[in-house]
Design an enzyme around this catalytic site. Structure first.
Site, PDB file in Angstrom:
ATOM      1  N   TYR A  73       4.123  -7.039  17.672  1.00  0.00           N
ATOM      2  CA  TYR A  73       4.366  -6.149  16.532  1.00  0.00           C
ATOM      3  C   TYR A  73       5.158  -4.926  16.985  1.00  0.00           C
ATOM      4  CZ  TYR A  73       3.309  -2.989  12.642  1.00  0.00           C
ATOM      5  OH  TYR A  73       3.397  -2.107  11.607  1.00  0.00           O
ATOM      6  N   LYS A  97       9.074  -3.990  15.978  1.00  0.00           N
ATOM      7  CA  LYS A  97       9.440  -2.721  15.334  1.00  0.00           C
ATOM      8  C   LYS A  97      10.369  -1.898  16.229  1.00  0.00           C
ATOM      9  CE  LYS A  97       7.667  -2.639  11.235  1.00  0.00           C
ATOM     10  NZ  LYS A  97       8.538  -2.397  10.066  1.00  0.00           N
ATOM     11  N   LEU A 143      10.241  -0.982   3.633  1.00  0.00           N
ATOM     12  CA  LEU A 143       8.835  -1.003   4.058  1.00  0.00           C
ATOM     13  C   LEU A 143       8.315  -2.427   4.234  1.00  0.00           C
ATOM     14  CD1 LEU A 143       7.361   1.675   1.584  1.00  0.00           C
ATOM     15  CD2 LEU A 143       8.092   2.045   3.930  1.00  0.00           C
ATOM     16  N   THR A 194       9.626 -11.995  10.340  1.00  0.00           N
ATOM     17  CA  THR A 194       9.736 -11.135   9.155  1.00  0.00           C
ATOM     18  C   THR A 194      10.260  -9.761   9.538  1.00  0.00           C
ATOM     19  OG1 THR A 194       7.769 -12.207   8.295  1.00  0.00           O
ATOM     20  CG2 THR A 194       8.454 -10.218   7.161  1.00  0.00           C
ATOM     21  N   PHE A 223       0.827  -1.212   0.000  1.00  0.00           N
ATOM     22  CA  PHE A 223       0.000   0.000   0.000  1.00  0.00           C
ATOM     23  C   PHE A 223       0.864   1.266   0.000  1.00  0.00           C
ATOM     24  CE2 PHE A 223      -2.016   2.780   3.386  1.00  0.00           C
ATOM     25  CZ  PHE A 223      -2.738   3.544   2.496  1.00  0.00           C
ATOM     26  N   ILE A 224       1.701   1.435   0.995  1.00  0.00           N
ATOM     27  CA  ILE A 224       2.524   2.654   1.055  1.00  0.00           C
ATOM     28  C   ILE A 224       3.606   2.605  -0.026  1.00  0.00           C
ATOM     29  CG2 ILE A 224       4.097   4.040   2.464  1.00  0.00           C
ATOM     30  CD1 ILE A 224       2.574   3.181   4.948  1.00  0.00           C
TER      31      ILE A 224
END
Ligand code: UDP
Length: 321
Positions: free
Chosen positions: A149, A153, A76, A95, A11-12
């Site tokens: 998540y 990050k 990304l 991932t 998407f981005i």
């Protein structure tokens, strides 16, 4: 500039690729199409200054080759979406952590600059509104998958900043706040495409929890403008930036706005969190960015109105119906 985008069919990433190619940059994209789609690149494939490879960001030789050929990498590629994270925590952690390791390792060889996508989720349950980049992160228990998540990050951020300090790899970290717009799918739980699709079908708009929780929604075109400027700003190296809009809206009010603008007959229903996600799911109550650091660095901050955003998402969902 030659820009390498991991997750460029997402998407981005696909919006960023279009913006850059349109302005004369060359773009190469790597995507494994796990959540990205080739259709997102329709306007670019076969055109000038664009190439793409289907493959994984954990394929170290391939990533290294693509990093070497570019002036800057925008990383990304990641597992995103609360639903995916709750359902596939192993995939999310592996991932997000391993992909970033591979990219940074490749960038370190020739000290190539890298912009890494992080998330507002790293602020966790912090109640110090608005969130500033230097604030403490307040995460929940490890027994609750949602926080995997944020933690994955946050680890990416630490690793990137360690590469900057120890190996002088120029890194830039962007904490994206709820970024929305055309091409975002509702498949992984994101609220706005879900509400838009439900409203267009006159189906109930499913507001999770009380609907009192709030978010700030930024248009993807503003997010990619911010990225495009940051990668041309050497003073941004070694820095973390919030990227998002600061108009706060409750999810209940968002549902009403979507329904009104779609001229829909949909009812609005409240769905308990344990039914929407899993037992013990914890949501974030409020999430508001302070974007003054971004504005000071690049002379721009996301400003597209929420009404325009909702209209753009509705138009996109109409095409998908
Ligand atoms: N949400 C909702 N209905 C939906 C999808 C999401 O009410 O169909 C809520 C979700 O519980 C959260 C907010 O909308 O409070 C934003 O969810 P999203 O997954 O888009 O992003 P998040 O901010 O949670 O990362």
């Amino acid at each position: 500039m030659k820009v390498f985008i991991t997750g460029g069919a997402g998407f981005i990433g696909s919006h960023l690729a279009e913006l850059l190619v349109g302005r004369g940059d060359s773009v190469s994209v790597l995507d494994d199409l796990s959540t990205g789609e080739m259709a997102n690149l329709d306007r670019l494939v076969g055109g000038p200054r664009f190439e793409h490879r289907i493959g994984s960001v954990t394929d170290a030789p391939l990533v290294s080759e693509m990093v070497d050929r570019a002036d800057v990498t925008v990383h990304l590629a990641a597992a995103v979406g609360v639903r995916l994270i709750v359902e596939r925590p192993v995939h999310t952690i592996e991932t997000n952590v391993h992909g970033t390791e591979v990219v940074l390792h490749a960038a370190a060889k020739k000290q190539k600059p890298v912009l890494i996508a992080s998330t507002s989720e790293v602020y966790g349950k912090s109640s110090k509104i608005p969130f500033r980049e230097g604030d403490d992160l307040v995460l929940g228990a490890t027994t609750n998958s949602r926080w995997a998540y944020a933690c994955s990050k946050a680890l990416d951020e630490w690793l990137a900043l360690a590469y900057w300090r120890e190996k002088r790899v120029p890194v830039i970290l962007c904490r994206f706040f709820n970024t929305v717009g055309p091409r975002q799918t509702g498949r992984y739980g994101m609220v706005l495409p879900n509400f838009a699709a439900q409203a267009l079908r006159n189906q109930p708009l499913t507001v999770y929890g009380s609907g009192e929780q709030s978010r700030c929604f930024g248009h993807v075109k503003d997010a990619v403008e911010s990225v495009s400027r940051l990668i041309r700003t050497p003073e941004a190296h070694g820095q973390v930036f919030n990227v998002g809009a600061d108009r706060e809206i409750s999810i209940r009010a968002l549902a009403e706005m979507v329904r009104d603008r779609a001229k829909s007959r949909s009812p609005i229903v409240l769905v308990p969190y344990e039914q929407a996600y899993t037992e013990g799911f914890e949501d974030m109550n409020r999430r508001v960015p302070d974007c003054s650091k971004l504005e000071n660095a690049v002379g721009f901050r996301p400003r597209t109105s929420l009404e325009e955003i909702v209209d753009d998402v509705l138009a996109d969902q109409r095409l998908r119906q």
